[in-house]
Design a protein around this motif. Sequence first.
Motif, PDB file in Angstrom:
ATOM      1  N   PRO A 117       0.829  -1.201   0.000  1.00 22.10           N
ATOM      2  CA  PRO A 117       0.000   0.000   0.000  1.00 22.10           C
ATOM      3  C   PRO A 117       0.865   1.252   0.000  1.00 22.10           C
ATOM      4  CG  PRO A 117      -0.176  -1.165   2.088  1.00 22.10           C
ATOM      5  CD  PRO A 117       0.689  -1.983   1.215  1.00 22.10           C
ATOM      6  N   ILE A 119       0.796   4.010   1.450  1.00 21.50           N
ATOM      7  CA  ILE A 119       1.125   4.662   2.730  1.00 21.50           C
ATOM      8  C   ILE A 119       2.402   4.064   3.293  1.00 21.50           C
ATOM      9  CG2 ILE A 119       0.421   4.837   5.134  1.00 21.50           C
ATOM     10  CD1 ILE A 119      -1.527   6.481   4.076  1.00 21.50           C
ATOM     11  N   ALA A 208      -6.413   9.405  -9.536  1.00 19.56           N
ATOM     12  CA  ALA A 208      -7.017   9.079  -8.244  1.00 19.56           C
ATOM     13  C   ALA A 208      -5.982   8.799  -7.167  1.00 19.56           C
ATOM     14  CB  ALA A 208      -7.937   7.871  -8.405  1.00 19.56           C
ATOM     15  N   PHE A 210      -3.997   9.244  -4.270  1.00 19.36           N
ATOM     16  CA  PHE A 210      -3.993  10.283  -3.247  1.00 19.36           C
ATOM     17  C   PHE A 210      -2.708  10.283  -2.413  1.00 19.36           C
ATOM     18  CE2 PHE A 210      -4.818  11.203   1.256  1.00 19.36           C
ATOM     19  CZ  PHE A 210      -4.967  12.568   1.146  1.00 19.36           C
ATOM     20  N   GLU A 211      -2.386   9.149  -1.801  1.00 21.74           N
ATOM     21  CA  GLU A 211      -1.381   9.135  -0.735  1.00 21.74           C
ATOM     22  C   GLU A 211      -0.028   9.650  -1.200  1.00 21.74           C
ATOM     23  OE1 GLU A 211      -3.437   6.665  -1.317  1.00 21.74           O
ATOM     24  OE2 GLU A 211      -4.358   5.975   0.552  1.00 21.74           O
ATOM     25  N   PHE A 214      -0.067  13.298  -1.963  1.00 16.25           N
ATOM     26  CA  PHE A 214      -0.280  14.031  -0.719  1.00 16.25           C
ATOM     27  C   PHE A 214       1.027  14.174   0.061  1.00 16.25           C
ATOM     28  CE2 PHE A 214      -1.849  13.754   3.803  1.00 16.25           C
ATOM     29  CZ  PHE A 214      -2.382  15.023   3.846  1.00 16.25           C
ATOM     30  N   PHE A 215       1.816  13.113   0.097  1.00 11.17           N
ATOM     31  CA  PHE A 215       3.059  13.150   0.866  1.00 11.17           C
ATOM     32  C   PHE A 215       4.133  13.996   0.198  1.00 11.17           C
ATOM     33  CE2 PHE A 215       2.172   8.782   2.909  1.00 11.17           C
ATOM     34  CZ  PHE A 215       1.370   9.400   3.835  1.00 11.17           C
ATOM     35  N   VAL A 225      -7.054  15.547  -6.566  1.00  7.14           N
ATOM     36  CA  VAL A 225      -7.541  14.724  -5.464  1.00  7.14           C
ATOM     37  C   VAL A 225      -6.989  15.238  -4.128  1.00  7.14           C
ATOM     38  CG1 VAL A 225      -5.778  12.925  -5.712  1.00  7.14           C
ATOM     39  CG2 VAL A 225      -7.944  12.358  -4.699  1.00  7.14           C
ATOM     40  N   LEU A 228      -8.873  18.336  -3.208  1.00  4.24           N
ATOM     41  CA  LEU A 228     -10.193  17.950  -2.700  1.00  4.24           C
ATOM     42  C   LEU A 228     -10.090  17.507  -1.244  1.00  4.24           C
ATOM     43  CD1 LEU A 228     -13.194  17.337  -3.322  1.00  4.24           C
ATOM     44  CD2 LEU A 228     -12.497  15.047  -3.960  1.00  4.24           C
ATOM     45  N   TYR A 229      -9.051  16.759  -0.928  1.00  3.70           N
ATOM     46  CA  TYR A 229      -8.852  16.296   0.451  1.00  3.70           C
ATOM     47  C   TYR A 229      -8.709  17.492   1.390  1.00  3.70           C
ATOM     48  CZ  TYR A 229      -6.539  14.425   4.581  1.00  3.70           C
ATOM     49  OH  TYR A 229      -6.201  14.121   5.864  1.00  3.70           O
ATOM     50  N   TYR A 230      -7.877  18.459   1.017  1.00  4.61           N
ATOM     51  CA  TYR A 230      -7.681  19.627   1.875  1.00  4.61           C
ATOM     52  C   TYR A 230      -8.985  20.380   2.045  1.00  4.61           C
ATOM     53  CZ  TYR A 230      -2.625  19.207   2.202  1.00  4.61           C
ATOM     54  OH  TYR A 230      -1.365  18.778   2.498  1.00  4.61           O
TER      55      TYR A 230
ATOM     56  N   VAL B 135     -10.906   9.334  -1.271  1.00  4.98           N
ATOM     57  CA  VAL B 135     -11.197  10.714  -0.867  1.00  4.98           C
ATOM     58  C   VAL B 135     -12.605  11.096  -1.305  1.00  4.98           C
ATOM     59  CG1 VAL B 135     -10.513  13.111  -1.093  1.00  4.98           C
ATOM     60  CG2 VAL B 135      -8.786  11.354  -0.977  1.00  4.98           C
ATOM     61  N   SER B 241      -4.050   0.050   5.548  1.00  5.04           N
ATOM     62  CA  SER B 241      -3.395   1.342   5.327  1.00  5.04           C
ATOM     63  C   SER B 241      -4.418   2.440   5.078  1.00  5.04           C
ATOM     64  CB  SER B 241      -2.415   1.239   4.175  1.00  5.04           C
ATOM     65  OG  SER B 241      -3.099   0.833   3.035  1.00  5.04           O
ATOM     66  N   PHE B 268       4.846  14.659   9.110  1.00  7.90           N
ATOM     67  CA  PHE B 268       4.548  15.945   8.490  1.00  7.90           C
ATOM     68  C   PHE B 268       4.019  16.988   9.469  1.00  7.90           C
ATOM     69  CE2 PHE B 268       4.339  12.751   5.171  1.00  7.90           C
ATOM     70  CZ  PHE B 268       5.241  13.286   4.269  1.00  7.90           C
TER      71      PHE B 268
END
Lengths: 280, 311
Positions: A117, A119, A208, A210-211, A214-215, A225, A228-230, B135, B241, B268
């Motif tokens: 995954p 993450i 799509a 995200f992770e 995002f990091f 995406v 959108l999360y924020y 999301v 996860s 973070f």
Amino acid sequence: MTQHQPASEKLWSTVIWVLVIFFVINLFAMIASVVVSSFGTRWLGTWLPAGLTTRWYSSAWDEFQLGEVLIVTFQVVGAVVFFCGVLGVPAAYALARRDFPGKNIVMLLLLLPMMAPPITFGIPLATVLYQTGFGGTLSGVILANLVPTVPFVVLIMIPFIEQIDERVEAAARVFGAGTWSLFRYILLPMLAPGILAALLLVLVRTIAMFELTFFTAGPANQTLVVALYYAVNAAGVRAVQSIDAMAVVYMVTTLVWLLIALRFVNPTQIVARAKRSDAH
Amino acid sequence: MNALTDTFEDGRRAASTQKRPLRMRLAQRGFDGVTLLMLPAVLFVILLFVYPFMYGLFLSFEPKKMATEGIFANYITFFNDPFLFDTIWKTLRLAVPVSILNVALSIPIAMRVRLMRRQRLLTTILVIPITLGTVLIAEGLLNYLGPQGWLNRTLITFHLIDGPIRLVHNYAGVFLSLLISGFPFTFLLTLSYVTGIDPSLEQAASTLGANARARFRYVILPLLAQGLAIAFCLTFVQMFSVFPSAVLLGEPAGSTRVISIAAYVAAFEEYDYSMASAIAMIMGFVQLLIVVLILASRHIFYRGPAGGAKG
């Protein structure tokens, strides 16, 4: 299968269909509630909003800088698709045509980033990218997104290449084709449907993803995406309808490409392709 | 002098004769120009997957408090601080039931759908949530499951409940979002395994008088066990996860403070990359442990071809 099923089997199959239909109805209702909300004026305590409007789209466009976000998204996706093709297709060709000691290790190496995954490997990857100065930049986002997608392209392309008869290539060689013309006039046309399918799937996955984005993304290079999360995470600051309008923009962007992709691939390929190469 | 040039010549000849066979020997074993085409992709994966992973592993043993508490300080902190350690149980409490439910629902539905002629419509519908991603599902469910959402409204209209039930910002919300985003994946994977079983095996059992339940129990299930184990592992790893929906739909400070949130906060918000790497390593280790346990237990089941033909 048979004409006269026992009553218990009929009941059982009814139960199953009810479950499936229940799932699908809830899924569509969830999507519809986002769409309806994005076009609604005021929606409090009723089945449907009081009136219809499109102003949330213009306000979302300004509030979330959707223009810039979309440009970044397409830059990331375009670069990921391009490099996936450049790195993935030759590797798939090598793995499809040659048997060598250690091939299993290479396959495992390619399978792991796809199965793990994002993450789990995303945090060490982001750490390394920040240490090398790629973190927070557009190239960092592109590099991170390539990690699961390059192996994905390789594993999808291997069976496509195995289907092509090696004697076709041998024949071209006999008629004097060099490596480049062999690639350009023989392999590329024959592999085009496979490459197209693989890259479309990469495209859909990257929009799509995200992770990893995002990091690794800084404020200036968020994809749709992540933006959108924020927006959802900071709900309360913005109007719900405005966030829903952004969600609809995201859905349309993703689903248009999915529809195009589905013309070339079987839906089960999106999840099930990895397992076939895993099986042996 | 003469002897010297002779040895020199000999050496060159030896080198050239050795070089040719070496190249041919390599080619015979499958190493030639074509094999080299895989190098860029392999190097890329080593550089951006294997190396960061190793880097993270080593970084996790270089904690900020190394001088006072030694190289295991991060791991000691993790296992002694209930706020951190409990994230493992909170994650398992979400991931295990959802994965079991997803696999359990997938089997009967896949068994029925494989008999369908037009599977494509259903599989296309089920690909939509996978494509939209977690999301968007979280955002949609916030609307749909909320106190004023259509689900609560419908249940109240049919007098199934008196007042709205709380389905967002708690365990239930994350559970439902994992079900919606995870089920299609598990189902499509299970379907591809189920359709790989030759229908003639089931027909043979049917001819011998086995009813549907016996056919499933004694023919299908043993052939499917292998695939189900892999489907379960892949689903579990995804569910373990969980990140965006646990933040958006759950209580990120309470009942759904999953391990990925702890890792994210360390990296973070506290900028303690060493601690974050340690948490990521623990996360990977728990996933690996469960996967190994499951894959080891599948040896109990039949392993072999699921086709009816020879070979």
